[in-house]
Design an enzyme around this catalytic site. Structure first.
Site, PDB file in Angstrom:
ATOM      1  CG  HIS A 130     -10.659   3.755   1.835  1.00 45.87           C
ATOM      2  ND1 HIS A 130     -11.366   4.011   2.979  1.00 45.87           N
ATOM      3  CD2 HIS A 130      -9.363   3.751   2.202  1.00 45.87           C
ATOM      4  CE1 HIS A 130     -10.521   4.162   3.992  1.00 45.87           C
ATOM      5  NE2 HIS A 130      -9.309   4.008   3.550  1.00 45.87           N
ATOM      6  CG  HIS A 142      -1.866   1.116   1.307  1.00 50.97           C
ATOM      7  ND1 HIS A 142      -3.133   1.039   0.787  1.00 50.97           N
ATOM      8  CD2 HIS A 142      -1.756   2.357   1.824  1.00 50.97           C
ATOM      9  CE1 HIS A 142      -3.753   2.170   0.973  1.00 50.97           C
ATOM     10  NE2 HIS A 142      -2.947   2.995   1.615  1.00 50.97           N
TER      11      HIS A 142
END
Lengths: 932, 256
Positions: free
Chosen positions: A274, A211
């Protein structure tokens, strides 16, 4: 002494209706009414004072009534309140308001009492409560005794010896590091002769997570005999490096990409995903998604002002039955309702227009939905560059830190499975009003010169924000100074918490007090937590004890290079299905969830706040036609426009990710050229959402998409300025089979409209001519039409950038000369859908003859009408402008296919009418079914 | 003279900048102040008080409730004397909610008595859409001389005006319903023309003096022909939002 005050509505309460709707989505029926009563606990005051507070502050005398104590109610009831120590968001404002009444109160907290008409068994009640009414991380069910001891934390330094099975250690601590990475860490600590502390290991795990560091995209990849040493650098970054446009002001190194807007200002743009949080807790996941990307804009340069939000979603098909859902997966309607609600409530409260977006439905997103949230900002040119010097202080501003969102980034770097639903601690909790206060103050502090550098606390929390900010200089942080929501957090939890609404500012030592006071004036906490040192070390302290010490060099450059293999097997083949009756095919495509009106979402967003939305997402005579791109005025005092659009074709991706990506780029560009953007001033953003790159075919898909970004981006002269990748978008089903999503690249676009001339899609006037611009080919692989027929393969649309570029430049010239009355790009559903949408927007009919189109392929009406060939537009012009249009487009494919008029849409071929629909039929088909 | 407009902010205010920009365009001198940093006496420096749109204090305890409470407890005396001296007050969207919840509107039986409320839309949803509005016969200074139907956008979740029958009746009698939702031809609309289910299609109200206007629609969002959603079809010359604010500014310039 505690007083309980209850307040109930005198009119029907919509909150109850929403809970009933939510219960419907959970499959719970049999309850026809839910009453919500607001409960207030007032501590340490007299009866008279309690009554006064209830009357003057807590009750709307016209719409509500109150009672000291409890209202009598029948049915099943449940009361929810915040956990001890969790800050009740209402409390600070209420305490202040009570003080304004001249009453001294010890404490104030809220609760909600829900009363269900009828019986609910305890298990169902528990399901309803945990899914709809509360989040156990911060709230609980009141069972009587409301006194809980607060947890305390006593400092103890923890070392984690790296001996034995390293992979097991990584698993046990939730680090998401592989064996090679763990060995690298082991080697580093052996060299310095001590085991790592827990906080050091966590810091490395956060910094090295997929990430945060995008190790796959920077990795060494082998594909068809070619070796990429750094995939992203050699493809996506290379576009801007080769083009070297002077108007790209800050690219790929800050929290968002910045391009020039005019002499004084730049505009910046960032889109984030998200996905995993939204799969588990759709409302909170989406809300914090938008909250996070807004902070990316606030954290650009020395602070930019957010002026537009964008949202793009991919969901499973909404009509799936509950019994078909895989274990641990939420129903798409519940996800959709939560995600839309989260974006709406956060975005609207922030006062940032959410005006641009897209929604895509496909079964592959059932267990792994995609939620893209974008934000665009404006920044004075002098504030684009950050400045950092040794001695500058680290200031943490905004909300307090709690245990929320621990391990969010390492969680995002793994696949979802049926157990993931229990990992609620990975989901963050949003409070938009806190972020709005921060926003206002950051812009003021920036203009006063108090912010030298700034970044947001997002994934990885302080660990990523401070660790990244201090990478060149080194930094020391004193963790006990961080304001906490409740006691009991360990030093490591403080460091990696992803609590929302926090920013990290670097300021000169002499400005610290001014900065803190400025924030305090409007009720935002700002605290000095450390300083930048200059020795290139990260040093962490807790109550004077050194708890972590790492070399920045190792932290940021020590990660072993990822090596992956990639392959892709071509699976494109010509398919020509038996045609179905053309009229039913037409209405099926027009009314499909992917194509039908998104008005039910758009209207829930305040897309006009800030008074700068000039081409709105809904246009036309009845303000309900679709817009290709939207246009804003970044500066209210100047009529210079900025167009925003996007492209996304996941279905093409399963045939060939190269053409999926190429088509997404082409669509993103034509979206905004259609409304008036200058094709020579367009910048792009990339958001990759793929499955596990550890599997060769997924990696192959990624490589092919990257290659398209490079080749098509370069050919169009449209650089990528920012991007993000989200990998491991897979659901591992209970028997262990991975279910990856379709390979998905979202391309977002911004383009300047310096002259301010804009065009919309709605047909304007009877008698005007319709021209089709661009080459139509038999390219229906992955098209909406084939999807409706149940076909997932075929010949996928290609991009010919040489022709496309010329078309864009010529169309732009025609728009600027005022020749284009209406313009719609051809996209999902091809010519047929574009035409219908233009008719709907203008509420005026049209007549076309498809024989006038020079079709490359089998000239069958359904193939012509629903082909999704790229770089095409349908435009409306006045008859007197025809000569000029023919001059501008000479040498390029352009066809006069019909004219505007009448009260129906008719399509002719072979000298006869083959399709005819009334405007009404088109409108009701296209607008027939809001998903919720 | 310079017409001095105060845009009063609080945590969660979010239409302040464009509202200020619109007033500047009307020739006013605009000051933005946060309520926590302002002494009530400072209100004397201004002639128009504006409560802009937003979600003040997150709408905790009800839309506009906490800001209304702050005004009532801290600013009551100053606001009364501000009105007494002829000052104008405008509340837009959340600002309208604040004015109703302080009891400054409708003000039938004196100020700071709550007589009405604004609650959640009947649709149960936040909605952003352009609506047609019919100005009614009132002495409202902001609407003076505007007598035909015009358009403005609304964007809210809690705009449904409710009041006891007697209050509604009296407001009608005394000409205090300033704006009603309507169809383009002036006839009464159903949903979505009336976007929130307001009783009697009420979109905006004034007080007995005509100095105070509260409305759910956003005048600051229609001060340029390009703001209109159909500007690529028709250029509308009458910029309703601009005209409303300009009347306030011009009145102050001439009369105060």
């Amino acid at each position: 002494m505690v007083h309980r005050v209850e307040v109930r509505k005198r009119y029907p309460d919509k909150r109850g209706e929403r809970i009933i709707a939510g219960m419907g989505l959970l499959g719970v029926t049999g309850i026809d009414k839910v009453e919500v009563i607001d409960v207030y606990y007032l501590y340490g005051i007299s009866d008279v004072e309690a009554r006064r507070i209830a009357e003057e502050l807590l009750t709307d005398p016209v719409g509500e009534e109150y009672r000291l104590g409890k209202f009598d109610c029948d049915g099943t009831e449940i009361e929810i309140t915040y956990n001890p120590g969790v800050e009740d968001p209402v409390t600070p404002s209420a305490l202040r308001a009570i003080a304004d009444l001249g009453i001294k109160i010890e404490h104030f907290k809220t609760a909600k009492r829900y009363i269900f008409s009828g019986d609910l068994d305890p298990e169902t009640l528990n399901t309803v409560a945990t899914r709809l009414l509360y989040n156990p991380l911060i709230e609980h069910i009141v069972t009587g005794d409301e006194e809980f001891p607060e947890t305390t934390y006593r400092f103890k330094l923890i070392h984690i010896p790296l001996e034995g099975d390293l992979v097991a250690i990584s698993k046990r601590y939730g680090l998401a590091l592989n064996r090679i990475e763990m060995e690298r860490i082991q080697e580093y600590f052996r060299k310095i002769g001590r085991p790592p502390t827990d906080i050091e290991l966590e810091t490395i795990a956060q910094t090295w997570s997929e990430h945060c560091v995008h190790k796959t995209f920077k990795g060494r990849i082998e594909y068809e005999g070619r070796v990429f040493e750094n995939l992203i650098k050699e493809t996506i970054f290379a576009v801007v490096e080769e083009l070297k446009p002077g108007w790209c002001l800050s690219v790929f190194h800050d929290n968002s990409g910045v391009v020039e807007f005019d002499d004084e200002y730049g505009v910046c743009f960032k889109v984030e995903t998200h996905n995993h949080p939204s799969a588990l807790e759709p409302y909170g996941g989406a809300a914090t998604g938008i909250g996070g990307v807004i902070r990316d804009i606030l954290g650009t340069g020395q602070g930019a002002k957010p002026i537009l939000s964008t949202d793009v979603f991919c969901f499973g098909e909404p009509d799936i039955g509950y019994d078909e859902l895989p274990e641990g997966v939420l129903h798409p309607k519940r996800i959709i309702s939560g995600v839309v609600g989260g974006v709406r409530d956060y975005g609207n409260r922030m006062g940032i227009p959410t005006a641009s977006g897209a929604v895509f439905y496909h079964p592959s997103f059932l267990s792994n939905p995609l939620v893209f949230c974008g934000c665009l900002g404006i920044i004075p040119k002098k504030n684009i560059k950050k400045e950092l010097k040794p001695g500058y202080r680290v200031i943490l501003v905004g909300g307090k830190t709690g245990r929320d969102g621990i391990h969010g980034v390492t969680f995002a770097s793994q696949e979802l499975d049926s157990e993931s639903q229990s990992l609620s601690s990975c989901v963050q909790i949003g409070n938009p009003i806190e972020e709005k206060k921060i926003l206002d103050l950051i812009i003021r502090a920036r203009d006063l010169g108090l912010i030298r550098s700034i970044t947001d606390c997002g994934g990885g929390g302080l660990s990523s924000a401070v660790g990244e900010m201090g990478r060149e200089l080194g930094v020391e942080v004193h963790l006990e100074r961080v304001p906490l929501k409740y006691t009991g957090l360990t030093y490591t939890e403080i460091w990696i918490s992803e609590a929302q609404e926090r920013m990290v500012i670097a300021t000169r030592p002499e400005d610290v007090d001014r900065l803190i006071n400025l924030f305090a004036e409007e009720g935002v906490e700002a605290v000095e937590i450390g300083r930048f040192t200059g020795d290139r070390m990260l040093r962490l302290y807790y109550e004077g004890n050194k708890v972590g010490e790492l070399e920045m060099e190792f932290l940021h450059k020590g990660i072993p290079k990822v090596v992956r293999k990639a392959r892709w097997e071509k699976r494109e083949e010509l398919i020509r299905p038996e045609p179905i009756p053309l009229d039913s095919a037409f209405l099926k495509v027009l009314g499909s969830y992917n194509i039908a009106s998104k008005e039910w979402i758009i209207r829930q967003y305040d897309h006009e706040v800030q008074a700068r939305t000039i081409v709105k997402p809904l246009v036309g005579r009845c303000c309900d036609g679709p817009s290709d791109g939207i246009v804003i005025w970044p500066r209210l005092e100047k009529r210079s426009g900025l167009a925003v659009g996007c492209g996304l074709f996941p279905r093409y991706g399963q045939i060939d990710p190269y053409h999926m990506a190429a088509s997404a780029i082409d669509e993103a560009i034509r979206n905004i050229v259609a409304v008036g953007a200058d094709p020579s001033r367009i910048a792009l953003l990339d958001n990759f959402c793929f499955g596990s790159p550890e599997r060769e075919e997924v990696m192959g898909a990624i490589v092919r998409a990257c290659l398209a970004c490079y080749e098509i981006g370069l050919a169009y002269g449209t650089p990528f300025i920012s991007g993000k990748d989200s990998l491991y978008n897979e659901y591992i089903d209970p028997v262990g089979n991975p279910r990856p999503i379709l390979p998905t690249l979202l391309v977002s676009s911004i383009g300047l409209i310096p002259g301010g001339k804009v065009v919309t899609t709605d047909l304007k006037e009877e008698g005007n001519l319709l021209y089709l611009i661009g080459r139509s080919k038999e390219e229906l692989g992955g098209s909406e039409y084939f999807y409706q027929l149940g076909i997932e393969t075929g010949i996928v649309p290609k991009v010919d950038p040489e022709v496309g570029k010329k078309i864009y430049l010529c169309l732009h010239r025609a728009i600027n000369e005022g020749l284009i009355q209406a313009c719609h790009d051809l996209s999902e559903g091809g010519l047929g859908v574009a035409l219908a949408e233009m008719v709907i927007g203008g509420r005026v009919g049209a007549e076309i003859d498809i024989d006038r189109i020079d079709f490359d392929g089998k000239a069958r009406p359904d193939l012509i009408l629903f082909s999704e060939s790229n770089s095409r537009f349908l435009v409306e012009i006045r008859p007197e402008d025809e000569t000029r249009i023919n001059t501008i487009f000479s040498g390029l494919p352009h066809y006069r296919i019909g004219k505007v008029g009448n009260d129906h849409l008719s399509i002719r071929s072979g000298g006869k009418t083959i399709l005819e629909f009334s405007i009404d039929t088109l409108v009701t088909t296209w607008k027939h079914k809001p998903v919720l | 003279m310079r017409v001095k407009v105060l845009i009063l902010r609080a945590a969660g205010t979010n239409c302040d900048l464009e509202t200020g920009f619109a007033f500047e365009k009307c020739g006013a001198e605009v000051t933005f102040r946060h309520i926590w940093t302002m002494a009530p006496e400072e209100l004397r420096n201004y002639q128009i008080l504006v409560l802009p749109g937003g979600f003040t204090y997150g709408d905790y305890l009800g839309a506009g409730t906490i800001l209304a409470h702050e005004l009532r407890t801290r600013f009551q005396e100053e606001i009364l004397s501000f009105i007494d001296k002829g000052g104008l007050i405008l509340g837009v969207c959340n600002g309208f909610q604040v004015l109703v919840k302080t009891g400054l509107l409708p003000g039938l039986s004196g100020y700071f008595r709550v007589e009405a409320t604004l609650v959640e839309n009947e649709s149960g949803r936040f909605e952003d859409r352009w609506v047609y509005l019919r100005p009614e016969k009132t002495n409202c200074i902001f609407l003076k001389g505007i007598d035909s139907v015009f358009e403005l956008p609304v964007a809210h979740a809690e705009g449904r005006f409710l009041a006891p029958d007697a209050v509604i009746h009296k407001m009608r009698e005394e000409g205090m319903v300033a704006l009603r939702y309507t169809n383009s031809d002036g006839s009464p609309p159903g949903y979505p023309g009336n976007p929130n289910g307001s009783i009697d299609d009420i979109a905006g109200i004034t007080d007995p003096t005509g100095q105070i206007l509260g409305l759910m629609p956003h005048p600051e969002r229609f001060i340029d022909p390009f703001h209109h959603p159909r500007h690529t079809r028709e250029m509308i010359g009458f910029l309703a939002g601009y005209e409303i604010l300009k009347r306030g500014v011009d009145y102050v310039r001439k009369n105060l």
